[in-house]
Design an enzyme around this catalytic site. Structure first.
Site, PDB file in Angstrom:
ATOM      1  N   LEU A 147       3.888 -44.627 -28.072  1.00  0.00           N
ATOM      2  CA  LEU A 147       3.741 -44.216 -29.478  1.00  0.00           C
ATOM      3  C   LEU A 147       2.777 -43.052 -29.682  1.00  0.00           C
ATOM      4  O   LEU A 147       2.828 -42.370 -30.690  1.00  0.00           O
ATOM      5  CB  LEU A 147       3.196 -45.377 -30.324  1.00  0.00           C
ATOM      6  CG  LEU A 147       4.112 -46.523 -30.657  1.00  0.00           C
ATOM      7  CD1 LEU A 147       4.011 -47.582 -29.588  1.00  0.00           C
ATOM      8  CD2 LEU A 147       3.779 -47.104 -32.001  1.00  0.00           C
ATOM      9  N   CYS A 159      21.586 -34.963 -40.665  1.00  0.00           N
ATOM     10  CA  CYS A 159      21.446 -34.487 -39.283  1.00  0.00           C
ATOM     11  C   CYS A 159      22.116 -35.500 -38.325  1.00  0.00           C
ATOM     12  O   CYS A 159      22.436 -36.613 -38.726  1.00  0.00           O
ATOM     13  CB  CYS A 159      19.969 -34.274 -38.941  1.00  0.00           C
ATOM     14  SG  CYS A 159      19.037 -35.803 -38.721  1.00  0.00           S
ATOM     15  N   HIS A 191      -0.121 -41.277 -47.955  1.00  0.00           N
ATOM     16  CA  HIS A 191       1.209 -41.867 -47.790  1.00  0.00           C
ATOM     17  C   HIS A 191       1.126 -43.373 -47.555  1.00  0.00           C
ATOM     18  O   HIS A 191       2.143 -44.033 -47.406  1.00  0.00           O
ATOM     19  CB  HIS A 191       1.981 -41.173 -46.669  1.00  0.00           C
ATOM     20  CG  HIS A 191       1.294 -41.229 -45.338  1.00  0.00           C
ATOM     21  ND1 HIS A 191       0.393 -40.267 -44.929  1.00  0.00           N
ATOM     22  CD2 HIS A 191       1.353 -42.127 -44.350  1.00  0.00           C
ATOM     23  CE1 HIS A 191      -0.071 -40.584 -43.743  1.00  0.00           C
ATOM     24  NE2 HIS A 191       0.486 -41.719 -43.357  1.00  0.00           N
ATOM     25  N   GLU A 192      -0.095 -43.921 -47.490  1.00  0.00           N
ATOM     26  CA  GLU A 192      -0.248 -45.373 -47.327  1.00  0.00           C
ATOM     27  C   GLU A 192      -0.935 -45.898 -48.580  1.00  0.00           C
ATOM     28  O   GLU A 192      -2.138 -45.741 -48.736  1.00  0.00           O
ATOM     29  CB  GLU A 192      -1.115 -45.677 -46.094  1.00  0.00           C
ATOM     30  CG  GLU A 192      -0.563 -45.092 -44.807  1.00  0.00           C
ATOM     31  CD  GLU A 192      -1.442 -45.411 -43.603  1.00  0.00           C
ATOM     32  OE1 GLU A 192      -2.362 -46.231 -43.719  1.00  0.00           O
ATOM     33  OE2 GLU A 192      -1.198 -44.818 -42.543  1.00  0.00           O
ATOM     34  N   THR A 237      -3.257 -39.348 -39.562  1.00  0.00           N
ATOM     35  CA  THR A 237      -2.565 -38.119 -39.971  1.00  0.00           C
ATOM     36  C   THR A 237      -3.326 -37.433 -41.101  1.00  0.00           C
ATOM     37  O   THR A 237      -3.459 -36.211 -41.115  1.00  0.00           O
ATOM     38  CB  THR A 237      -1.129 -38.455 -40.427  1.00  0.00           C
ATOM     39  OG1 THR A 237      -0.468 -39.123 -39.354  1.00  0.00           O
ATOM     40  CG2 THR A 237      -0.348 -37.208 -40.788  1.00  0.00           C
ATOM     41  N   HIS A 242      -6.026 -35.341 -39.787  1.00  0.00           N
ATOM     42  CA  HIS A 242      -5.555 -34.039 -39.281  1.00  0.00           C
ATOM     43  C   HIS A 242      -5.236 -33.092 -40.440  1.00  0.00           C
ATOM     44  O   HIS A 242      -5.563 -31.904 -40.389  1.00  0.00           O
ATOM     45  CB  HIS A 242      -4.320 -34.223 -38.401  1.00  0.00           C
ATOM     46  CG  HIS A 242      -4.601 -34.932 -37.112  1.00  0.00           C
ATOM     47  ND1 HIS A 242      -5.412 -34.384 -36.137  1.00  0.00           N
ATOM     48  CD2 HIS A 242      -4.204 -36.140 -36.647  1.00  0.00           C
ATOM     49  CE1 HIS A 242      -5.501 -35.229 -35.113  1.00  0.00           C
ATOM     50  NE2 HIS A 242      -4.773 -36.314 -35.413  1.00  0.00           N
TER      51      HIS A 242
HETATM   52 ZN   LIG Z   1       0.042 -42.953 -41.719  1.00  0.00          ZN
HETATM   53 ZN   LIG Z   2      18.173 -36.394 -40.907  1.00  0.00          ZN
END
Ligand SMILES: [Zn+2]
Ligand SMILES: [Zn+2]
Length: 343
Positions: free
Chosen positions: A263, A88, A55-56, A34, A37
């Site tokens: 996935l 949600c 994020h890792e 990610t 990207h």
């Molecule tokens: Zn990741």
């Molecule tokens: Zn939610």
């Protein structure tokens, strides 16, 4: 990242620590697909520059804010980077990975490619002292493997197929191996990636889809029965002559009553013939990010049952981040994960 395709090592200022928050001194961070990207601007306008990606990652607690209980300075932690809305329809049913407002630190807000980051204490998972921080930076990606394993419901004795031997496929392999010691077929087109699994685990059968038809090989090796569970972890359907697309290949490779877990986040349709699935009365499930598997992953890291080193192709100083992105882009075969050293 000062602009897309450009990362600079800059002074960002020490983040503040509010009530309920913790400042983490980041030790290691890992570059995700990610991030590649995002780097290229493909997440724009969800991302904007300048931003701090990441994020890792994992590190040690540097400071705790008012009211924070259960965490102490110097403890090793890894954050779960996912922020769900809680409101949600999916969240109300406890199905957080499907949150329609799902956000991630390092994408929707500044992340962990920095020496210090402040996060709510509720996002943190404590690591046993014996787990090296270099490995702790892989908790997030390994959790994706554990989530997929749980979504598919892998049982002891299951024979498994993992179509795609990149970081996600190899994380699924590690999670699957905590449950079943039976054959695992690993499919890919890059020989370097196919060589990783057998280096660390017994009973891995690598299948190069550019050299042979994976479905024919799998059916042959399983006496015509097929596998119990097949994971699709490719994400982009590169057309190979005489080889079906990965999702359909998984469907054709399972036994009657078997399961396919998808996935790969491809941007193109993957044509399948549902008759092939229906005749087997097979199940098709999907898996996105993780949900609570941080604990399971950390427990296994602590017990030494995983091989996190299998994912790490190289560790580079954080000042070499720009170069790391270039290496990942140009040499995907022999670079599963590049870990950035912020210490
Ligand atoms: Zn990741
Ligand atoms: Zn939610």
């Amino acid at each position: 990242m000062t602009e897309y395709n450009k990362v600079e090592w800059k002074e960002a200022g020490m983040p503040a620590c509010g009530p309920g928050e913790v400042v983490i001194k980041v030790a290691y961070a890992s570059i995700c697909g990610t991030d590649q990207h995002i780097f290229k601007g493909e997440f724009h306008p969800r991302t904007r520059t300048p931003m701090i990606m990441g994020h890792e990652f994992a590190g040690e607690i540097y400071e705790t804010g008012e009211g924070v209980k259960g965490f102490e300075k110097g403890e090793k932690v890894a954050p779960d980077p996912i922020i769900w809305c809680g409101k949600c329809p999916a969240c109300r049913r406890g199905h957080y990975p499907a949150c329609t407002n799902l956000k991630l630190i390092g994408i929707d807000s500044d992340g962990g490619f920095a020496q210090y980051i402040t996060l709510p204490a509720s996002m943190l998972y404590r690591l046993p002292p014996e787990v090296p921080l270099e490995h702790a930076a892989l908790v997030e990606i390994l959790s994706i493997g554990f989530h997929a394993k749980n979504r598919a419901g892998v049982n002891p004795g299951d024979v498994v197929l993992i179509w795609g031997s990149g970081k996600v496929g190899l994380s699924i392999l590690q999670a699957v191996r905590t449950v079943t010691d039976q054959a695992v077929f690993m499919v890919d087109i890059l020989e370097e990636r196919l060589s990783v699994g057998p280096k660390y685990y017994e009973h891995i059968i690598p299948v190069n889809a550019s050299e042979e038809d994976p479905v024919a090989r799998i059916l042959d090796e399983t006496g015509g029965n097929g596998v119990d569970i097949a994971f699709e972890a490719v994400g982009h359907a590169k057309h190979i002559d005489n080889v079906v697309n990965p999702v359909r290949g998984c469907i054709q490779s399972i036994r009657g009553g078997g399961k396919v877990c998808v996935l790969g986040l491809g941007g193109e349709p993957s044509p399948v013939l549902f008759r092939e699935l229906i005749w087997k009365e097979g199940s098709l499930v999907t898996s996105r990010v993780s949900h609570g598997e941080f604990s399971e992953t950390i427990e296994n890291l602590g017990k030494g049952t995983l091989r996190p080193e299998a994912l790490i192709s190289r560790v580079v100083p954080a000042s070499g981040t720009q170069d790391a992105f270039r290496i990942l882009e140009n040499h995907p075969g022999d670079n599963i994960k590049i870990v950035l050293d912020f210490s």
